[in-house]
Design a protein around this motif. Sequence first.
Motif, PDB file in Angstrom:
ATOM      1  N   UNK A  21       2.253  67.856  37.484  1.00  0.00           N
ATOM      2  CA  UNK A  21       2.106  67.197  38.777  1.00  0.00           C
ATOM      3  C   UNK A  21       2.605  65.765  38.743  1.00  0.00           C
ATOM      4  N   UNK A  22       2.242  65.046  37.698  1.00  0.00           N
ATOM      5  CA  UNK A  22       2.669  63.656  37.542  1.00  0.00           C
ATOM      6  C   UNK A  22       4.164  63.578  37.243  1.00  0.00           C
ATOM      7  N   UNK A  23       4.627  64.439  36.345  1.00  0.00           N
ATOM      8  CA  UNK A  23       6.035  64.428  35.947  1.00  0.00           C
ATOM      9  C   UNK A  23       6.936  64.816  37.121  1.00  0.00           C
ATOM     10  N   UNK A  24       6.508  65.768  37.948  1.00  0.00           N
ATOM     11  CA  UNK A  24       7.323  66.207  39.081  1.00  0.00           C
ATOM     12  C   UNK A  24       7.616  65.040  40.027  1.00  0.00           C
ATOM     13  N   UNK A  25       6.629  64.206  40.287  1.00  0.00           N
ATOM     14  CA  UNK A  25       6.842  63.054  41.159  1.00  0.00           C
ATOM     15  C   UNK A  25       7.847  62.079  40.546  1.00  0.00           C
ATOM     16  N   UNK A  77      15.017  60.487  34.252  1.00  0.00           N
ATOM     17  CA  UNK A  77      13.797  61.296  34.409  1.00  0.00           C
ATOM     18  C   UNK A  77      12.803  60.985  33.296  1.00  0.00           C
ATOM     19  N   UNK A  78      13.309  60.932  32.077  1.00  0.00           N
ATOM     20  CA  UNK A  78      12.435  60.666  30.927  1.00  0.00           C
ATOM     21  C   UNK A  78      11.808  59.279  31.014  1.00  0.00           C
ATOM     22  N   UNK A  79      12.617  58.304  31.434  1.00  0.00           N
ATOM     23  CA  UNK A  79      12.096  56.939  31.558  1.00  0.00           C
ATOM     24  C   UNK A  79      11.014  56.849  32.639  1.00  0.00           C
ATOM     25  N   UNK A 114      -1.673  69.426  13.670  1.00  0.00           N
ATOM     26  CA  UNK A 114      -0.316  68.916  13.861  1.00  0.00           C
ATOM     27  C   UNK A 114       0.150  69.246  15.285  1.00  0.00           C
ATOM     28  N   UNK A 115       1.236  68.601  15.720  1.00  0.00           N
ATOM     29  CA  UNK A 115       1.842  68.910  17.023  1.00  0.00           C
ATOM     30  C   UNK A 115       3.341  69.039  16.863  1.00  0.00           C
ATOM     31  N   UNK A 116       3.902  70.122  17.428  1.00  0.00           N
ATOM     32  CA  UNK A 116       5.353  70.297  17.519  1.00  0.00           C
ATOM     33  C   UNK A 116       5.679  70.700  18.954  1.00  0.00           C
ATOM     34  N   UNK A 117       6.610  69.976  19.566  1.00  0.00           N
ATOM     35  CA  UNK A 117       6.971  70.238  20.962  1.00  0.00           C
ATOM     36  C   UNK A 117       8.479  70.093  21.147  1.00  0.00           C
ATOM     37  N   UNK A 118       9.000  70.685  22.201  1.00  0.00           N
ATOM     38  CA  UNK A 118      10.417  70.522  22.546  1.00  0.00           C
ATOM     39  C   UNK A 118      10.669  69.283  23.396  1.00  0.00           C
ATOM     40  N   UNK A 119       9.737  68.369  23.436  1.00  0.00           N
ATOM     41  CA  UNK A 119       9.812  67.200  24.311  1.00  0.00           C
ATOM     42  C   UNK A 119      10.748  66.128  23.770  1.00  0.00           C
ATOM     43  N   UNK A 120      10.927  65.084  24.567  1.00  0.00           N
ATOM     44  CA  UNK A 120      11.694  63.923  24.161  1.00  0.00           C
ATOM     45  C   UNK A 120      10.865  63.037  23.231  1.00  0.00           C
TER      46      UNK A 120
END
Length: 214
Positions: A21-25, A77-79, A114-120
């Motif tokens: 929701x936050x990212x979409x905006x 978008x990422x920024x 641990x955490x692994x994600x496809x994120x930036x």
Amino acid sequence: MRLETDGIILDVDGTLWDSTGIVAKAWTRAVRENGCPDMTVTAQMLRGLFGRTMDVIAENLLPDLTKEQRSQIMDVCSNYEQQALEHMDETECRICYPLVQQTIRELSKKVPVFIVSNCQSGYIELFLKKTGLGPYVTDIECFGNTGKSKGENIRLLADRNGLKTPVYVGDTQGDADAAAQAGVSFVYAAYGFGTADHRDGEISCFAQLKEMIG
């Protein structure tokens, strides 16, 4: 069902929280300011895309643009996303799934988390900062850091930390495939964004992980 493991590796979006929701905006603002004035990015669209690498998301979201144009817009978008998540107010911060923070704190007393994600790059760090979970997570890896697939990053992190029987927890078929590629067990988070046609275990809420980990 119980799984013997020496490390729990977690996905983020759709597994630990729902930031769509936050990212979409933020992304809507970015695309409208950069050549797509009539475009609206919705949370539902992102739920279908999150979990893929950023270049694949860009191809699906902006199919009519060149690779260079997509890359430039996705940087914006990422920024904007980073700014929006960084400045979440108290109400917006409540986007973790139920009992995620408490469960991770408790699990970390039994096995490393641990955490692994496809994120930036920077996204996992921001998640840890906003949730206060930094002290309970041993190591992280992501596509933005390595340019590698999720399966490769799971294997990379497992080898780096000497894990012999790690478990990956995620919510999509892509997560299941990545775990298989990495040669690790997979627990499907059925409450998340997607489906998975194979799994070694399944949870309907995050807290159930405590019952599965021996």
